[in-house]
Design a protein around this motif. Sequence first.
Motif, PDB file in Angstrom:
ATOM      1  N   GLY A 147       0.818  -1.210   0.000  1.00  0.00           N
ATOM      2  CA  GLY A 147       0.000   0.000   0.000  1.00  0.00           C
ATOM      3  C   GLY A 147       0.850   1.258   0.000  1.00  0.00           C
ATOM      4  N   ALA A 148       1.927   1.243   0.803  1.00  0.00           N
ATOM      5  CA  ALA A 148       2.818   2.402   0.837  1.00  0.00           C
ATOM      6  C   ALA A 148       3.542   2.579  -0.495  1.00  0.00           C
ATOM      7  CB  ALA A 148       3.833   2.241   1.970  1.00  0.00           C
ATOM      8  N   LEU A 149       3.882   1.460  -1.158  1.00  0.00           N
ATOM      9  CA  LEU A 149       4.539   1.550  -2.467  1.00  0.00           C
ATOM     10  C   LEU A 149       3.614   2.218  -3.488  1.00  0.00           C
ATOM     11  CD1 LEU A 149       6.939   0.874  -4.286  1.00  0.00           C
ATOM     12  CD2 LEU A 149       5.909  -1.382  -4.675  1.00  0.00           C
ATOM     13  N   VAL A 150       2.339   1.810  -3.500  1.00  0.00           N
ATOM     14  CA  VAL A 150       1.371   2.447  -4.407  1.00  0.00           C
ATOM     15  C   VAL A 150       1.223   3.929  -4.071  1.00  0.00           C
ATOM     16  CG1 VAL A 150      -1.044   2.480  -5.134  1.00  0.00           C
ATOM     17  CG2 VAL A 150       0.134   0.295  -4.829  1.00  0.00           C
ATOM     18  N   ALA A 151       1.127   4.238  -2.768  1.00  0.00           N
ATOM     19  CA  ALA A 151       0.985   5.640  -2.365  1.00  0.00           C
ATOM     20  C   ALA A 151       2.203   6.454  -2.776  1.00  0.00           C
ATOM     21  CB  ALA A 151       0.769   5.725  -0.855  1.00  0.00           C
ATOM     22  N   ALA A 152       3.397   5.867  -2.620  1.00  0.00           N
ATOM     23  CA  ALA A 152       4.613   6.588  -3.004  1.00  0.00           C
ATOM     24  C   ALA A 152       4.663   6.809  -4.510  1.00  0.00           C
ATOM     25  CB  ALA A 152       5.846   5.803  -2.546  1.00  0.00           C
ATOM     26  N   GLY A 153       4.278   5.779  -5.281  1.00  0.00           N
ATOM     27  CA  GLY A 153       4.249   5.941  -6.733  1.00  0.00           C
ATOM     28  C   GLY A 153       3.302   7.043  -7.163  1.00  0.00           C
ATOM     29  N   ALA A 187       2.348   9.552  -5.306  1.00  0.00           N
ATOM     30  CA  ALA A 187       2.892  10.826  -4.837  1.00  0.00           C
ATOM     31  C   ALA A 187       3.952  11.351  -5.806  1.00  0.00           C
ATOM     32  CB  ALA A 187       3.474  10.666  -3.437  1.00  0.00           C
ATOM     33  N   VAL A 188       4.822  10.458  -6.291  1.00  0.00           N
ATOM     34  CA  VAL A 188       5.842  10.873  -7.256  1.00  0.00           C
ATOM     35  C   VAL A 188       5.181  11.357  -8.546  1.00  0.00           C
ATOM     36  CG1 VAL A 188       7.739  10.060  -8.696  1.00  0.00           C
ATOM     37  CG2 VAL A 188       7.620   9.387  -6.303  1.00  0.00           C
ATOM     38  N   HIS A 189       4.165  10.611  -8.997  1.00  0.00           N
ATOM     39  CA  HIS A 189       3.449  11.009 -10.211  1.00  0.00           C
ATOM     40  C   HIS A 189       2.822  12.392 -10.037  1.00  0.00           C
ATOM     41  CE1 HIS A 189       0.022  11.172 -13.017  1.00  0.00           C
ATOM     42  NE2 HIS A 189       0.756  10.405 -13.810  1.00  0.00           N
ATOM     43  N   ARG A 246      -4.833  11.122  -3.836  1.00  0.00           N
ATOM     44  CA  ARG A 246      -3.433  10.809  -3.522  1.00  0.00           C
ATOM     45  C   ARG A 246      -3.117  11.082  -2.057  1.00  0.00           C
ATOM     46  NH1 ARG A 246      -2.416  13.480  -8.548  1.00  0.00           N
ATOM     47  NH2 ARG A 246      -1.766  15.343  -7.381  1.00  0.00           N
ATOM     48  N   LEU A 247      -3.670  12.143  -1.511  1.00  0.00           N
ATOM     49  CA  LEU A 247      -3.422  12.453  -0.100  1.00  0.00           C
ATOM     50  C   LEU A 247      -4.204  11.526   0.826  1.00  0.00           C
ATOM     51  CD1 LEU A 247      -2.017  14.298   1.896  1.00  0.00           C
ATOM     52  CD2 LEU A 247      -3.887  15.937   1.648  1.00  0.00           C
ATOM     53  N   LEU A 298       1.515  16.344   0.329  1.00  0.00           N
ATOM     54  CA  LEU A 298       1.038  17.623   0.848  1.00  0.00           C
ATOM     55  C   LEU A 298       1.887  18.777   0.316  1.00  0.00           C
ATOM     56  CD1 LEU A 298      -1.143  18.701   2.708  1.00  0.00           C
ATOM     57  CD2 LEU A 298       0.437  18.450   4.628  1.00  0.00           C
ATOM     58  N   LEU A 299       3.207  18.597   0.311  1.00  0.00           N
ATOM     59  CA  LEU A 299       4.083  19.632  -0.238  1.00  0.00           C
ATOM     60  C   LEU A 299       3.821  19.845  -1.726  1.00  0.00           C
ATOM     61  CD1 LEU A 299       7.426  18.710   1.581  1.00  0.00           C
ATOM     62  CD2 LEU A 299       5.903  20.627   2.068  1.00  0.00           C
ATOM     63  N   THR A 300       3.537  18.743  -2.428  1.00  0.00           N
ATOM     64  CA  THR A 300       3.198  18.863  -3.846  1.00  0.00           C
ATOM     65  C   THR A 300       1.920  19.681  -4.029  1.00  0.00           C
ATOM     66  OG1 THR A 300       4.240  16.747  -4.343  1.00  0.00           O
ATOM     67  CG2 THR A 300       2.644  17.570  -5.927  1.00  0.00           C
ATOM     68  N   ALA A 301       0.899  19.385  -3.231  1.00  0.00           N
ATOM     69  CA  ALA A 301      -0.364  20.111  -3.330  1.00  0.00           C
ATOM     70  C   ALA A 301      -0.175  21.591  -3.004  1.00  0.00           C
ATOM     71  CB  ALA A 301      -1.401  19.484  -2.395  1.00  0.00           C
ATOM     72  N   ILE A 302       0.662  21.868  -2.008  1.00  0.00           N
ATOM     73  CA  ILE A 302       0.906  23.265  -1.635  1.00  0.00           C
ATOM     74  C   ILE A 302       1.606  24.000  -2.782  1.00  0.00           C
ATOM     75  CG2 ILE A 302       2.246  24.747  -0.092  1.00  0.00           C
ATOM     76  CD1 ILE A 302       1.725  22.647   2.106  1.00  0.00           C
ATOM     77  N   GLY A 303       2.632  23.345  -3.362  1.00  0.00           N
ATOM     78  CA  GLY A 303       3.330  23.978  -4.480  1.00  0.00           C
ATOM     79  C   GLY A 303       2.395  24.267  -5.640  1.00  0.00           C
ATOM     80  N   GLY A 304       1.505  23.299  -5.937  1.00  0.00           N
ATOM     81  CA  GLY A 304       0.549  23.530  -7.017  1.00  0.00           C
ATOM     82  C   GLY A 304      -0.412  24.647  -6.700  1.00  0.00           C
ATOM     83  N   ALA A 305      -0.886  24.699  -5.451  1.00  0.00           N
ATOM     84  CA  ALA A 305      -1.831  25.758  -5.070  1.00  0.00           C
ATOM     85  C   ALA A 305      -1.178  27.134  -5.145  1.00  0.00           C
ATOM     86  CB  ALA A 305      -2.350  25.494  -3.657  1.00  0.00           C
ATOM     87  N   VAL A 306       0.085  27.227  -4.723  1.00  0.00           N
ATOM     88  CA  VAL A 306       0.772  28.524  -4.767  1.00  0.00           C
ATOM     89  C   VAL A 306       0.976  28.967  -6.211  1.00  0.00           C
ATOM     90  CG1 VAL A 306       2.952  29.688  -4.265  1.00  0.00           C
ATOM     91  CG2 VAL A 306       1.884  28.252  -2.532  1.00  0.00           C
TER      92      VAL A 306
END
Length: 760
Positions: free
Chosen positions: A251-257, A259-261, A416-417, A644-652
């Motif tokens: 499950g963590a592997l899928v979540a990490a994949g 997240a990277v995507h 994803r989150l 979360l950092l990805t979402a923040i960067g996109g929102a900014v």
Amino acid sequence: MRATLRWAHSDLRTHRGEALFLVLATAGIVASLLLATALFGYATNPWQRVFTQSHGAHVWLHTDASADTGKLAELDGVEAVAGPYPTAATTVSSRGSRASVELRGTAERPTVGSPPIVAGGWLDPATPNGVVLESRLARALLAQPGDTLTVPGTARELTVVGLADSAEPRYRPGEQPGLVWALPSAVRDPGGQVIGLRLTDPGDTSYVVQRAVTVLGAGAIGEVSTWQQARAEAQGDNRLLGQVLGLFGLGALVAAGLAVHGAISTRIRGHLRDLSVLKAIGFTPGQVVRIFLLQHLAYALLGAVAAAALAEALGSRIPGRLGDAVGVWQGLPGHTLALLVIPVGAVLFIGATTGLAAWRAGRVPPVPVPRPAAPPGGRLSGVARRALGVRVPPALVLGWHAAFTRRSRSLATVARLALPLLLIVVAMSAWTTLDRFHSEPERVGLPTTLSVRADAALSEAQTRSLLERDPQVAAAYPGVETAALVPGQTATIALRGLGTHEDPYPYTLAEGRPARGADEAVAGQGLLDLLDVRVGDWVRMTVGDQPQILHIVGRSIEPENAGRVISTSLDTLRANDPGLRPTLHELRLVPGADPGEVADRLATAGRGHLDVHTVANPADGLSPLRAVVAGLVAVLALIGLIELLTAIGGAVRESERDLLALKAIGLSPRQITAITVTATGLTALAAVVAATALGLPLAHWLIDTQGRGSGIGAGIAQSPPALLVLLMGAAAVLCAAALAAVPAARAARRRLADTLSAVA
């Protein structure tokens, strides 16, 4: 190539934190998958190794002493026979510890079921009172070769000459007697005999057992044990630990994949102009794809190699069962292959998800396409406009609008989150269920704490009086447990009679009602599955040569004997056998009583006539699971932080195009910052709600499915406390808001020229 490396190096310097998080997340995922593999190997291979080395028997039949077992060697499918060996049930003591054992007499080393010696040697006629102990029993007695065992109530002594492993059902205090090999002269007054059958086809076990019972007669059979039961007991908790690690690791592997995507997709949207410049100066689409792909493959490879190196170098030093499992796994033939395949598989999976996003980067045109002034669905809804009209804070209204105006992108971000948060909710449920076994054992099939067996020197009345005299014994339930042949005579189950009609035993029921009337009983999930029956059915079994017919009125949660237990009252069994005498008493203690102190007092008061054991709690063997769950939660939290950092960067970045308009209508930098913070917080809140709504039923289903598979039965799953779930959700939302505050504030205070450049 040099230009590609320089761009990748520049990008790494700009996104150091994201790179570090990806490396750590990959390392945690690969480590959990490697530990899961080690636990699976540790659960299966030790028993298989012992069975192979001992040339083990697939079936062991305990019969009375007069049974003609010679006919069993002629049965179809029987390759070889071990025994018959005379047996005697007794109790031995060593260094203050006592254990119920089965003395098994053998004149010479068996060829079938020959136990591998792990310390000392085999029986020697020069030591007529010498015995060889099964290794698990020896650990319980703290016995080593050369030690002397005593038989309580007699002057007899036995000398330990060796310790051996066995592929038969293992010793369990108060449930399964330990195995002791001795010379036939040392087995005085045998009460029965045991014979082992090695089969040409292990798949024919049930058929051969049925034929053996037919040949000998049901009345001659006392107990039947098979290789499947022994293997399942040996695997036990280790297999469950491996399943938990494997499930969360995947499950963590899928979540990490994912997240990277998401991270690459967000960066592509934010750097379209940079990518266009790369194309304009001569970068081909393939080079752009390789930049992102090789960069993230390097992060994943670094994390995977670090995890594999740490698991190989330090895995065996982990305290407890995990360290033992890794140590055994490192000596197995498939260890090197697994150490290579698992990290490579994880890296390739992350590479595949990276490639999908990088392919989009390769399609960016050399000339930037002007972005539309108002994206589809970007206008404020009527509800939002009315909310602004009634003086709802603009940050709240516009933050909601920014978070959910692009539905497909918003749903992808929330999904994803939510995935790592969902797995955290499942982990919390597993932790809470384990705590329930310790804090409320009466709700998971363990209403009593101590099990007491008295020898023949004490009458039933004397035993009961002795037990109830202790001030911390709240109730003593007399009972008897015996092996019974199931219909078809293919296996034995545990038939228990506990309590009386006046003082019934407090079974924990998950279905149906308690057994109150004559011939009524409750059964475990393992028995229902074995006999393919349901609550409300009647079942017939054979005890010795007497049939016993019982009406199943409820399903009880049974942690013992893989749930293959049917329980009724002692009065019901006495109706079939009026002379039946209780062989054990189950004790319920007053709240706060120390089981160890009560056991010591009872053993002292019994003057050697009482054998007192603590009732085994299945959660005791799962204590390493707590550390496993804590580690997995940390890995999942790290993956969630990346997303979360990805979402923040996109929102900014998305807010930059609206910055001029927001300033034009009079919003201050603080209000503009609050819009981005609110959008991020609402996205995190939506992910928390989705994770909780899906995670709680998923956790119940997974835990109850495991309970059914182990024979304990469904109904043991426990949801985490509502306060804990609220704290987890609040922490996620507050963390999202806090992390978004700094970059949002910087963006809100950008110079006008920078803002115009970003929008252009």
